[in-house]
Design a protein around this motif. Structure first.
Motif, PDB file in Angstrom:
ATOM      1  N   SER A 153     -10.172  -0.600   5.056  1.00 56.04           N
ATOM      2  CA  SER A 153      -9.303  -0.440   3.886  1.00 56.04           C
ATOM      3  C   SER A 153     -10.118  -0.477   2.596  1.00 56.04           C
ATOM      4  O   SER A 153      -9.902   0.333   1.685  1.00 56.04           O
ATOM      5  CB  SER A 153      -8.236  -1.526   3.858  1.00 56.04           C
ATOM      6  OG  SER A 153      -7.306  -1.372   4.908  1.00 56.04           O
ATOM      7  N   LEU A 172      -4.127   4.676   1.207  1.00 57.08           N
ATOM      8  CA  LEU A 172      -5.229   3.924   0.621  1.00 57.08           C
ATOM      9  C   LEU A 172      -6.083   4.802  -0.286  1.00 57.08           C
ATOM     10  O   LEU A 172      -6.540   4.367  -1.349  1.00 57.08           O
ATOM     11  CB  LEU A 172      -6.088   3.318   1.728  1.00 57.08           C
ATOM     12  CG  LEU A 172      -5.423   2.193   2.539  1.00 57.08           C
ATOM     13  CD1 LEU A 172      -6.143   1.999   3.868  1.00 57.08           C
ATOM     14  CD2 LEU A 172      -5.392   0.891   1.757  1.00 57.08           C
ATOM     15  N   VAL A 175       0.827  -1.201   0.000  1.00 53.84           N
ATOM     16  CA  VAL A 175       0.000   0.000   0.000  1.00 53.84           C
ATOM     17  C   VAL A 175       0.867   1.259   0.000  1.00 53.84           C
ATOM     18  O   VAL A 175       0.631   2.213  -0.757  1.00 53.84           O
ATOM     19  CB  VAL A 175      -0.956  -0.021   1.209  1.00 53.84           C
ATOM     20  CG1 VAL A 175      -1.570   1.361   1.459  1.00 53.84           C
ATOM     21  CG2 VAL A 175      -2.056  -1.060   0.999  1.00 53.84           C
ATOM     22  N   LEU A 198     -10.223   2.530  -0.313  1.00 51.13           N
ATOM     23  CA  LEU A 198      -9.695   2.305  -1.661  1.00 51.13           C
ATOM     24  C   LEU A 198     -10.737   2.690  -2.715  1.00 51.13           C
ATOM     25  O   LEU A 198     -11.937   2.504  -2.521  1.00 51.13           O
ATOM     26  CB  LEU A 198      -9.313   0.839  -1.829  1.00 51.13           C
ATOM     27  CG  LEU A 198      -8.070   0.379  -1.057  1.00 51.13           C
ATOM     28  CD1 LEU A 198      -8.068  -1.141  -0.901  1.00 51.13           C
ATOM     29  CD2 LEU A 198      -6.792   0.834  -1.775  1.00 51.13           C
ATOM     30  N   ALA A 236     -11.828  -1.424  -4.812  1.00 50.18           N
ATOM     31  CA  ALA A 236     -11.521  -2.572  -3.955  1.00 50.18           C
ATOM     32  C   ALA A 236     -12.565  -3.665  -4.097  1.00 50.18           C
ATOM     33  O   ALA A 236     -13.752  -3.403  -4.326  1.00 50.18           O
ATOM     34  CB  ALA A 236     -11.440  -2.136  -2.502  1.00 50.18           C
TER      35      ALA A 236
END
Length: 274
Positions: A237, A210, A102, A241, A244
């Motif tokens: 997370s 992120l 990341v 994102l 994702a």
């Protein structure tokens, strides 16, 4: 052995097998590239080029007394990708390696990268703070450092014997071979790197990183992870994102790429094939 030397003189060991689209694997703390052997052989047989390095201070890489932080980890990964002149690469990171991936993507850009996967990964932030109330208390990580400093060999038995692979659960059959392999990898590295690495993986805030990432990212995590709690990691997370896919497991341990390699490999392959 294949080695590259970074700008600060650190030697980084790496494996580079096969041809085709490259997959670069980043390992967890305090292990080495060997932790990816199953995945590397699996994807090698399916036509991918597979690459894994020993993080500075880990495995066969050199053991400098400084640089054990996410900036250096990301910069070392960038140095590796430049050294190998990789393009259209897939990056896969487990645990601390997920944080490394990341931070690399956010710090060095995505020009060499097509997609990524983070498995049981430490982002967005492990330690408990006012803005991260579901994180783990700092005392947990202080205790890691105290145990490491007091008797690293014993500590590196207790982690795989217990929460890392879920062998502390009554319904889970323990594997002495996996425990010894974890211990072997850990003891290959340097105590200073591992001691400092606890701060790196627990206190680095990846929230801003992120938000910068635009390539597709597969976020893989088990609700029964005893090392990186699910509720304070993967779902957060995935929301931060831009692109994702969250894959949630039940009953699998933190070290699921090893204990459940068939499942993890199949899900990674499916993601890469879309």
């Amino acid at each position: 052995m294949s080695m590259l030397t970074t700008t600060d003189g650190t030697e980084i060991y790496y494996k580079d097998w096969g041809s085709g689209q490259p997959i670069v694997f980043s390992h967890g703390w305090p292990l080495s590239a060997d932790d990816w052997d199953n995945q590397m052989l699996f994807f090698l047989r399916r036509g991918y080029r597979v690459i894994a390095h020993d993080r500075r201070g880990h495995g066969r890489s050199s053991q400098p007394d400084q640089g054990h932080d996410m900036d250096h980890y990301a910069d070392d990964l960038a140095a590796l990708t430049a050294h190998l002149d990789l393009a259209n690469a897939i990056h896969v990171g487990h645990s601390t390696g997920g944080g490394e991936v990341v931070h690399y993507l956010a710090r060095h850009g995505e020009s060499r990268v097509s997609r990524a996967a983070i498995i049981s990964a430490v982002p967005p932030l492990m330690v408990k703070t006012d803005s991260n109330p579901d994180g783990l208390p700092k005392d947990v990580f202080d205790d890691f450092q105290e145990q490491l400093a007091a008797n690293r060999s014993r500590f590196y038995r207790s982690v795989p014997e217990g929460p890392f692979y879920g062998f502390n659960q009554p319904e889970v059959e323990s594997s002495e071979a996996l425990i010894q392999n974890w211990w072997r990898q850990g003891m290959m590295g340097g105590a200073k790197a591992h001691y400092d690495g606890v701060v790196a993986f627990s206190q680095t805030d990846f929230t801003g990183d992120l938000k910068k990432i635009e390539v597709p990212v597969l976020v893989m995590h088990s609700e029964d992870d005893q090392i990186v709690p699910y509720g304070a990691s993967a779902p957060l997370s995935a929301r931060l994102l831009k692109n994702a896919t969250l894959k949630t497991y039940q009953g699998l341990p933190h070290g699921m790429p090893t204990t459940h390699a068939d499942t993890i490999n199949a899900d990674l392959l499916a993601f890469l094939s879309t």
